[in-house]
Design an enzyme around this catalytic site. Sequence first.
Site, short mmCIF file in Angstrom:
data_model
loop_
_atom_site.label_atom_id
_atom_site.label_comp_id
_atom_site.label_asym_id
_atom_site.label_seq_id
_atom_site.Cartn_x
_atom_site.Cartn_y
_atom_site.Cartn_z
N LYS A 89 51.48 26.96 37.94
CA LYS A 89 50.75 26.39 39.03
C LYS A 89 50.96 27.33 40.21
O LYS A 89 50.10 27.63 41.27
CB LYS A 89 51.11 25.01 39.49
CG LYS A 89 50.29 23.97 38.31
CD LYS A 89 50.12 22.74 38.63
CE LYS A 89 49.44 21.87 37.86
NZ LYS A 89 49.68 21.62 36.63
N GLU A 111 45.89 17.26 47.11
CA GLU A 111 45.93 16.14 46.48
C GLU A 111 47.14 16.29 44.79
O GLU A 111 46.89 17.41 44.73
CB GLU A 111 44.82 15.37 45.97
CG GLU A 111 44.01 15.92 44.53
CD GLU A 111 42.82 17.02 45.14
OE1 GLU A 111 42.49 16.92 45.94
OE2 GLU A 111 42.61 17.83 44.07
N SER A 377 52.29 26.92 29.27
CA SER A 377 52.04 26.78 30.54
C SER A 377 53.31 26.34 31.42
O SER A 377 53.23 26.47 32.54
CB SER A 377 50.93 25.93 30.79
OG SER A 377 51.02 24.71 30.13
C1 LIG Z 1 49.12 20.96 35.47
C2 LIG Z 1 49.70 21.50 34.26
C3 LIG Z 1 48.76 21.76 33.31
C4 LIG Z 1 47.40 21.42 33.31
O1 LIG Z 1 46.33 22.08 34.40
P1 LIG Z 1 45.24 23.16 34.02
O2 LIG Z 1 44.79 23.48 35.34
O3 LIG Z 1 44.63 22.87 33.03
O4 LIG Z 1 46.33 24.34 33.66
C5 LIG Z 1 48.94 22.44 32.20
N1 LIG Z 1 50.43 22.66 32.04
C6 LIG Z 1 51.11 22.31 32.78
C7 LIG Z 1 52.75 22.72 32.58
C8 LIG Z 1 50.81 21.79 33.95
O5 LIG Z 1 52.03 21.54 34.98
#
Ligand SMILES: *Cc1c(COP(=O)(O)O)cnc(C)c1O
Length: 392
Positions: A89, A111, A377
């Site tokens: 993020k 938000e 992610s």
């Molecule tokens: C917020 C988040 C997501 C989901 O958000 P996307 O916009 O779909 O990437 C996925 N993995 C993690 C670790 C997150 O914090």
Amino acid sequence: MNYTVNDFGFYGNFGGAYVPEMLFKNVTELKDCYLDIIESNEFKKEYSNLLKDYVGRPTPLYLAKNLSKKYKSTIYLKREDLNHTGAHKINNTVGQILLAQKMGKKRIIAETGAGQHGVATATVCALMGLECIVYMGEVDIKRQAPNVARMKMLGAKVRPAISGSKTLKDATNEAIRDWIANPEDTYYLIGSVVGPHPYPDIVARFQSIISKEMKTQLEEKTGKDYPDKVIACVGGGSNAAGAFYHYLNNENVALIAVEADGLGVATGKSAATTQLGSEGIIHGSKTLLIQNNEGQITEPYSISAGLDYPGIGPLHAHLFTSGRATFIGVTDKEALNAAYRLTKTEGIIPALESAHALAALDKLDLSPNDTVVVNLSGRGDKDMETYMNSNL
Ligand SMILES: *Cc1c(COP(=O)(O)O)cnc(C)c1O
């Protein structure tokens, strides 16, 4: 087929800017200046310096030998979990805070649902010395206390949304109201590839650093700058958009998007938008979303707070309907199992969201010649309580 946004903000039939008249000016101001700013040499230099020294990029592309042995193919993990603040993020919030600065904005609003985007926004506001207001549903404030504490320590004001179900969509309504009331000095910082045009394009461009690095890293490691498959989880779709971005037009690469089935798509406790959703408008954009016969948004469910979103970004709606990407559903239980497996085989505790992408490995026909990249992610620190309570 074209997978980039057109001049009107559409990906195929999806996208656009369906905003109330009172927001038209704000959205138009952003649309008219964003490309000039982010494509300028000055911006590119500042952005890449921050990604390198503040965020910690490039993130490694790690050959997961034990996982590869288990699945009898070559599996790499793109380590977004090693970024500052623990997930992808921050790639986006660093980019948008620079954009806001160049636009002369002094006050940042956002938000957040689970609090991850709120923390990433509060982080860059602290870095730049900008005022930060984060709207969050009252229910979410209670269940995400550690992230609320982080935001406050970082200097953000966390304002509760007390209408409706007191969750993410209500926080979104509050943020939009704030933006309407403060059009001159306020920048609305959106956290995924959602919202009215140009937000999906802005966020996709900032997250595209993920596949840009993948190309160089794969070239070095395999002699080819693309894999056979890229797998990423989809909440709104920003980490997936980043992992897919530079491969959208390379048909040699299978794009695998993973949604949260929750307790199962038939149970009514799910966030599997492509399976349960239909066309509608959410957050200023025409896309696929989970709604009832009256067009009211249905409250989604997933064990993973980041995937607990009732829609997907318009790019992903287009990738789904055009068949360019394959969508796979993974249940809470399958994700938990995958998280434990990665932890025990590779010594990496993944975020629950990322565990959904890992669980998709069980559902694909992998061959020994396949090179697969799973976009990891985020890291699992925030999910320890859930893991401890899962009895696995
Ligand atoms: C917020 C988040 C997501 C989901 O958000 P996307 O916009 O779909 O990437 C996925 N993995 C993690 C670790 C997150 O914090």
